[in-house]
Design an enzyme around this catalytic site. Sequence first.
Site, PDB file in Angstrom:
ATOM      1  CE  LYS A 132     -20.367  32.018  15.196  1.00  0.00           C
ATOM      2  NZ  LYS A 132     -20.787  30.600  15.408  1.00  0.00           N
TER       3      LYS A 132
ATOM      4  CD  GLU B  79       6.352  26.893   9.914  1.00  0.00           C
ATOM      5  OE1 GLU B  79       5.930  26.936  11.081  1.00  0.00           O
ATOM      6  OE2 GLU B  79       5.601  26.819   8.925  1.00  0.00           O
TER       7      GLU B  79
ATOM      8  CG  HIS C 166       2.008  26.375   9.134  1.00  0.00           C
ATOM      9  ND1 HIS C 166       3.067  26.925   9.824  1.00  0.00           N
ATOM     10  CD2 HIS C 166       0.902  26.703   9.832  1.00  0.00           C
ATOM     11  CE1 HIS C 166       2.615  27.559  10.894  1.00  0.00           C
ATOM     12  NE2 HIS C 166       1.317  27.437  10.916  1.00  0.00           N
TER      13      HIS C 166
END
Length: 684
Positions: free
Chosen positions: A42, A233, A276
């Site tokens: 999908k 980050e 993350h």
Amino acid sequence: MLSSSRRSFTTCQPQHGSYADTLPFLRINSNTRVIFQGFTGKQATANAKDSLAWGTKIVGGVTPGRTGEHIGLPVLPSVRQAMEQLKPDATAIYVAAHQAPGAIEEAIEAEVPLIVAVAEHIPVHDMLRIHSILKTQSKSRLVGPNSPGIISAVGKCRIGFQPLPCFSPGRVGIVAKSGTLSYETVASTTRAGLGQSLCIGVGGDMAPGTDMVEALSVLEKDPDTEAIALIGEIGGTGELEAAAWIKEYYSRSESPKPIVGLIAGVNEAPGHIMGHAGAFTFLGEPTAKAKITELEEAGVTLVNHPAKIGDILKAKLQGTGGLGTTTGSNPFASGTQRRQLHSMRGLGWRPLVAGPFVHKKPQHQQRRSIYLEANQCFDELRARGGINCGPYSGHGTRRLLAVGIDRSARSPAILVAPSIEDWIEEAQRTTAPVKSFPFDYRRGPDGLVIERIASHLQLSNKGDSAVDSLRRLIKTLTNLFYEKEGLLLTTHLVERLGEIKVVHARFAFDQASFRNGTPPDKIKAMHVRATDDPAEIEAERSGIVYVKLPGEDVTIGTLVNGAGLAMNTVDALADAGGKAANFLDTGGKATSETVKESFRTILQDPRVKVVFVNIFGGLTLGDMIARGIIMAFKELSLTVPVVVRIRGTNEEEGQKIIADSGLPLYAFDDFEEAAAKAIELSRK
């Protein structure tokens, strides 16, 4: 050593070339031929249709056991056959995390030049094994995982899930750990009239296929790139390596490309993974503040929000400098990111006893990890290697020895320090530097490495018994690291009667390996202590990453999609005088129900006086977020004001749903205006 049923590769080095030779494969363009793995799924189908309409040259795809056509393009059962018949330059891997390692390895075997993996939560040991494979070849380059992918706005080639309406062909190259912050940067450079050249999402994984320095080296030579945005980050040392590279680049280049940067996670919650997979400060790694300082000293202009990047780069390209002097009362208009950090104490590195793998009295545990406490670790060490273990008596120099991961080397490593300070509660205290001894994942540490480790530990007893006991400890730890898929196995040791004695231990193992299908008997013998906050546990069941931030006067509940954007939202609010009560990342596959559950989680905190919804859509759709907000209003009977800012994919649809709802919502598309309103409401 690790046993695996997956296909094996030779461990010899390539006769010609190296992994570094694959960097040119990142230079995608309008001629790049792309296939999809998981083509008929999908997500892959929707992404392929959008990318085709944008101009990407997709030539077909792979679904195991399938042949024929899909959306008018050929489907083949293997990557090998796709390489032979379709001759792709790149593959986009759209399969679940537990299937992604096999898909990546299949693409490497088939020698696809560029492999882009977008999945999150791939077990870290799978990635370490894949890096061991990548280092032995010179035919394939990996981008990701945990990445939005790579996109050329100039060449209209998209291999990833970036929100296309934000992009425009132009001059700015982007290197980013965070997908959502890269989208914000894209929007900023588009508004500034600069556009983008090549945007490389290195991703937020612990072991990315392409790192920041590699991406920068490509943009340096890219003729379409005239300026660079660098988005980092917390987690790892990649930003420090980028700073060293930039300093050298500026010194040798007569006309260097200007670079503007941002580091997310200044206000991280120690002891938590901030969304993350790799967004946490590992053993001996630098803080966000240290990264900011190093980048500024290298000549990078740092900002505290990506919306500023476009105008600053435009000024630099026009030769007018950077930020200049600011006037007025707008708190977001002030200086660089470093100026906003005056209240933080002391630059430097995380101490050995701080960060997500603390050794005493942790407030919360990482959801990335499962743990063994000291006594359980002692039992494992005694049973497996006959290691002498016991409490610290107060006598003798304590030394650190751990088996973990060297993110820069993208490999396992033995981490050592010759001394450890007494336990200090304050995270700003530093200790002796941690030295890393990386080793190949498939071969393990060799005898020479162990000899160097013994020397670095500065053992007073250099006799065979001390070295033999050290060797036995390292072998026991590495075997456990492989067998149980460890993240960080830490020991403190002293010399006792001519041998090594372990006086403290704490072991962390990768929970992702269990979630993604690792057989239960691999960890069932371990006694795992769950100490997470109940609200965090409940949020995780809905696919939400929620971290409650400390403080009695924090008043702004944040609901954000994307870990980098969520960290930066907390940082930018703090810079403007606001106080966030939480970090919340809805996740890349958020639904309206997820948004409603996010509201429920946030409003359990009685400190919250206003909810700030900050969305920049990629996979997350703006209209879906809007419907979730409406659902939350209706089902949860909200009594606090809500400020909503929606940009990115389906932003107009989302904004219209909010505008037509008739509900008391404050809707904005500009971050500064939205944040200022949230801060105003939080003070009432």
